[in-house]
Design a protein around this motif. Sequence first.
Motif, PDB file in Angstrom:
ATOM      1  N   ILE A 164      38.010  23.527 -29.483  1.00 42.67           N
ATOM      2  CA  ILE A 164      36.969  23.877 -28.514  1.00 42.67           C
ATOM      3  C   ILE A 164      37.024  25.367 -28.199  1.00 42.67           C
ATOM      4  O   ILE A 164      35.989  26.020 -27.992  1.00 42.67           O
ATOM      5  N   GLY A 165      38.218  25.944 -28.181  1.00 44.32           N
ATOM      6  CA  GLY A 165      38.335  27.389 -28.020  1.00 44.32           C
ATOM      7  C   GLY A 165      37.644  28.137 -29.147  1.00 44.32           C
ATOM      8  O   GLY A 165      36.959  29.146 -28.915  1.00 44.32           O
ATOM      9  N   VAL A 166      37.812  27.647 -30.366  1.00 46.88           N
ATOM     10  CA  VAL A 166      37.135  28.262 -31.514  1.00 46.88           C
ATOM     11  C   VAL A 166      35.619  28.112 -31.372  1.00 46.88           C
ATOM     12  O   VAL A 166      34.854  29.067 -31.618  1.00 46.88           O
ATOM     13  N   ALA A 167      35.181  26.926 -30.956  1.00 44.32           N
ATOM     14  CA  ALA A 167      33.740  26.705 -30.765  1.00 44.32           C
ATOM     15  C   ALA A 167      33.180  27.647 -29.702  1.00 44.32           C
ATOM     16  O   ALA A 167      32.079  28.187 -29.852  1.00 44.32           O
ATOM     17  N   GLY A 168      33.933  27.859 -28.621  1.00 40.66           N
ATOM     18  CA  GLY A 168      33.490  28.776 -27.585  1.00 40.66           C
ATOM     19  C   GLY A 168      33.396  30.207 -28.081  1.00 40.66           C
ATOM     20  O   GLY A 168      32.469  30.949 -27.733  1.00 40.66           O
ATOM     21  N   THR A 169      34.352  30.593 -28.910  1.00 39.06           N
ATOM     22  CA  THR A 169      34.312  31.946 -29.479  1.00 39.06           C
ATOM     23  C   THR A 169      33.104  32.129 -30.380  1.00 39.06           C
ATOM     24  O   THR A 169      32.411  33.158 -30.322  1.00 39.06           O
TER      25      THR A 169
ATOM     26  N   THR B   2      30.257  30.586 -30.222  1.00 38.69           N
ATOM     27  CA  THR B   2      28.999  30.572 -29.461  1.00 38.69           C
ATOM     28  C   THR B   2      28.925  31.679 -28.416  1.00 38.69           C
ATOM     29  O   THR B   2      27.958  31.756 -27.662  1.00 38.69           O
ATOM     30  N   GLY B   3      29.937  32.520 -28.341  1.00 39.97           N
ATOM     31  CA  GLY B   3      29.890  33.669 -27.446  1.00 39.97           C
ATOM     32  C   GLY B   3      30.168  33.368 -25.993  1.00 39.97           C
ATOM     33  O   GLY B   3      29.651  34.065 -25.108  1.00 39.97           O
ATOM     34  N   ALA B   4      30.981  32.347 -25.719  1.00 38.79           N
ATOM     35  CA  ALA B   4      31.268  31.985 -24.328  1.00 38.79           C
ATOM     36  C   ALA B   4      32.094  33.045 -23.607  1.00 38.79           C
ATOM     37  O   ALA B   4      32.107  33.083 -22.377  1.00 38.79           O
ATOM     38  N   GLY B   5      32.791  33.876 -24.344  1.00 36.43           N
ATOM     39  CA  GLY B   5      33.470  35.018 -23.750  1.00 36.43           C
ATOM     40  C   GLY B   5      34.728  34.696 -22.967  1.00 36.43           C
ATOM     41  O   GLY B   5      34.975  35.297 -21.921  1.00 36.43           O
ATOM     42  N   VAL B   6      35.540  33.759 -23.466  1.00 37.61           N
ATOM     43  CA  VAL B   6      36.810  33.443 -22.819  1.00 37.61           C
ATOM     44  C   VAL B   6      37.904  34.345 -23.386  1.00 37.61           C
ATOM     45  O   VAL B   6      38.071  34.431 -24.608  1.00 37.61           O
ATOM     46  N   ALA B   7      38.642  35.009 -22.517  1.00 41.97           N
ATOM     47  CA  ALA B   7      39.734  35.867 -22.969  1.00 41.97           C
ATOM     48  C   ALA B   7      40.814  35.012 -23.627  1.00 41.97           C
ATOM     49  O   ALA B   7      41.146  33.930 -23.129  1.00 41.97           O
ATOM     50  N   PRO B   8      41.383  35.452 -24.760  1.00 42.19           N
ATOM     51  CA  PRO B   8      42.392  34.644 -25.466  1.00 42.19           C
ATOM     52  C   PRO B   8      43.575  34.263 -24.586  1.00 42.19           C
ATOM     53  O   PRO B   8      44.069  33.138 -24.674  1.00 42.19           O
ATOM     54  N   GLN B   9      44.041  35.180 -23.721  1.00 39.12           N
ATOM     55  CA  GLN B   9      45.195  34.848 -22.882  1.00 39.12           C
ATOM     56  C   GLN B   9      44.856  33.760 -21.866  1.00 39.12           C
ATOM     57  O   GLN B   9      45.692  32.930 -21.538  1.00 39.12           O
ATOM     58  N   ARG B  10      43.618  33.765 -21.392  1.00 32.88           N
ATOM     59  CA  ARG B  10      43.211  32.703 -20.468  1.00 32.88           C
ATOM     60  C   ARG B  10      43.143  31.358 -21.188  1.00 32.88           C
ATOM     61  O   ARG B  10      43.568  30.336 -20.654  1.00 32.88           O
ATOM     62  N   TRP B  11      42.597  31.363 -22.397  1.00 30.31           N
ATOM     63  CA  TRP B  11      42.491  30.079 -23.110  1.00 30.31           C
ATOM     64  C   TRP B  11      43.870  29.573 -23.529  1.00 30.31           C
ATOM     65  O   TRP B  11      44.101  28.366 -23.582  1.00 30.31           O
ATOM     66  N   LEU B  12      44.787  30.483 -23.791  1.00 31.09           N
ATOM     67  CA  LEU B  12      46.157  30.074 -24.071  1.00 31.09           C
ATOM     68  C   LEU B  12      46.762  29.381 -22.855  1.00 31.09           C
ATOM     69  O   LEU B  12      47.450  28.351 -22.988  1.00 31.09           O
ATOM     70  N   ALA B  13      46.490  29.907 -21.663  1.00 32.45           N
ATOM     71  CA  ALA B  13      46.989  29.272 -20.427  1.00 32.45           C
ATOM     72  C   ALA B  13      46.347  27.904 -20.227  1.00 32.45           C
ATOM     73  O   ALA B  13      47.021  26.934 -19.841  1.00 32.45           O
ATOM     74  N   VAL B  14      45.035  27.806 -20.479  1.00 30.57           N
ATOM     75  CA  VAL B  14      44.349  26.511 -20.368  1.00 30.57           C
ATOM     76  C   VAL B  14      44.957  25.503 -21.341  1.00 30.57           C
ATOM     77  O   VAL B  14      45.189  24.331 -20.996  1.00 30.57           O
ATOM     78  N   THR B  15      45.229  25.945 -22.559  1.00 35.39           N
ATOM     79  CA  THR B  15      45.820  25.062 -23.570  1.00 35.39           C
ATOM     80  C   THR B  15      47.171  24.538 -23.120  1.00 35.39           C
ATOM     81  O   THR B  15      47.450  23.335 -23.221  1.00 35.39           O
ATOM     82  N   ALA B  16      48.016  25.416 -22.594  1.00 31.81           N
ATOM     83  CA  ALA B  16      49.340  24.988 -22.128  1.00 31.81           C
ATOM     84  C   ALA B  16      49.218  23.986 -20.983  1.00 31.81           C
ATOM     85  O   ALA B  16      49.917  22.958 -20.957  1.00 31.81           O
ATOM     86  N   VAL B  17      48.319  24.249 -20.041  1.00 33.98           N
ATOM     87  CA  VAL B  17      48.131  23.344 -18.909  1.00 33.98           C
ATOM     88  C   VAL B  17      47.691  21.966 -19.381  1.00 33.98           C
ATOM     89  O   VAL B  17      48.214  20.931 -18.939  1.00 33.98           O
ATOM     90  N   LEU B  18      46.729  21.918 -20.295  1.00 30.50           N
ATOM     91  CA  LEU B  18      46.174  20.629 -20.714  1.00 30.50           C
ATOM     92  C   LEU B  18      47.114  19.845 -21.615  1.00 30.50           C
ATOM     93  O   LEU B  18      47.162  18.607 -21.535  1.00 30.50           O
ATOM     94  N   VAL B  19      47.853  20.527 -22.475  1.00 34.60           N
ATOM     95  CA  VAL B  19      48.805  19.801 -23.324  1.00 34.60           C
ATOM     96  C   VAL B  19      49.918  19.201 -22.473  1.00 34.60           C
ATOM     97  O   VAL B  19      50.261  18.009 -22.609  1.00 34.60           O
TER      98      VAL B  19
END
Length: 271
Positions: free
Chosen positions: A133-138, A140-157
Amino acid sequence: MTATTIALPARRFAPRGLGILARQLRAELRVNVRAPEFVVPVLALPILLYFIFGAPRATEPMPAGTVGAFTMVGFSIYGVLNVVLFAIGEAIADERGRGYLRLVRTTPLPAWAYLAGKLALAAVLSLAVVVLIGVAGTVTGAGVAPQRWLAVTAVLVLGGLAIAPLGFLIGFLARPHGASAVALLILFPLSLASGVFMPVDQLPGVVRDVSMVTPTYHLAELARLAAGFDASGLPATGGGWQHVAVIAAWSAAGFAVVALSYRRMVARQFA
């Protein structure tokens, strides 16, 4: 005539600890990822939902980011719930119905490795869903900073492992042919309580109050905080320790109930 004895390395034929877990995880991945009926609903559906509902407004601005970023978090939560309920719950119930657990009892595979293998599978699949989903957001231009998405990934896993008792309880208690229906009946209310389809503060009062005591609501809040949002899409303020405490309490209670349910299931099936 003299017999020659050849000593073989014990580790090769009798793996222990992490070796057993690694082999069990590899077997779980081979069985599940090769099955289209598993891969499509569990892995592909959350990404498809993002492309349908999030991608058309991916670049639309919000106070704390973009609509695309906000919906990415929501459908990632949905994907992790999907994994926990089906990759653990439905899978165990199905294997129980086919007599696979009886077969496992006749092998050297310890029970802890079988159960830990399900947890490891859920962690790997949750990671895959959130990363895709992070790749899909990238794209489509959703503009999520990689470090933020890394934090989201850690939280959800990690959060997916914390709410794993939901899946184990389905696997141990639901009828094998009805486990899928039970998982669906749990998936959609918990997704609603997590704000996947609409912000929680827009739900009816009673539903909103019930939602706020579920572990998935607090997991969703943590994930949105990691992405820079609050529940309504505004910039995040404050810490999330209260959410961590609630999730930890639910997880501890859930694993205690799972242990009792497992002992009951074993006593009933193998007495």
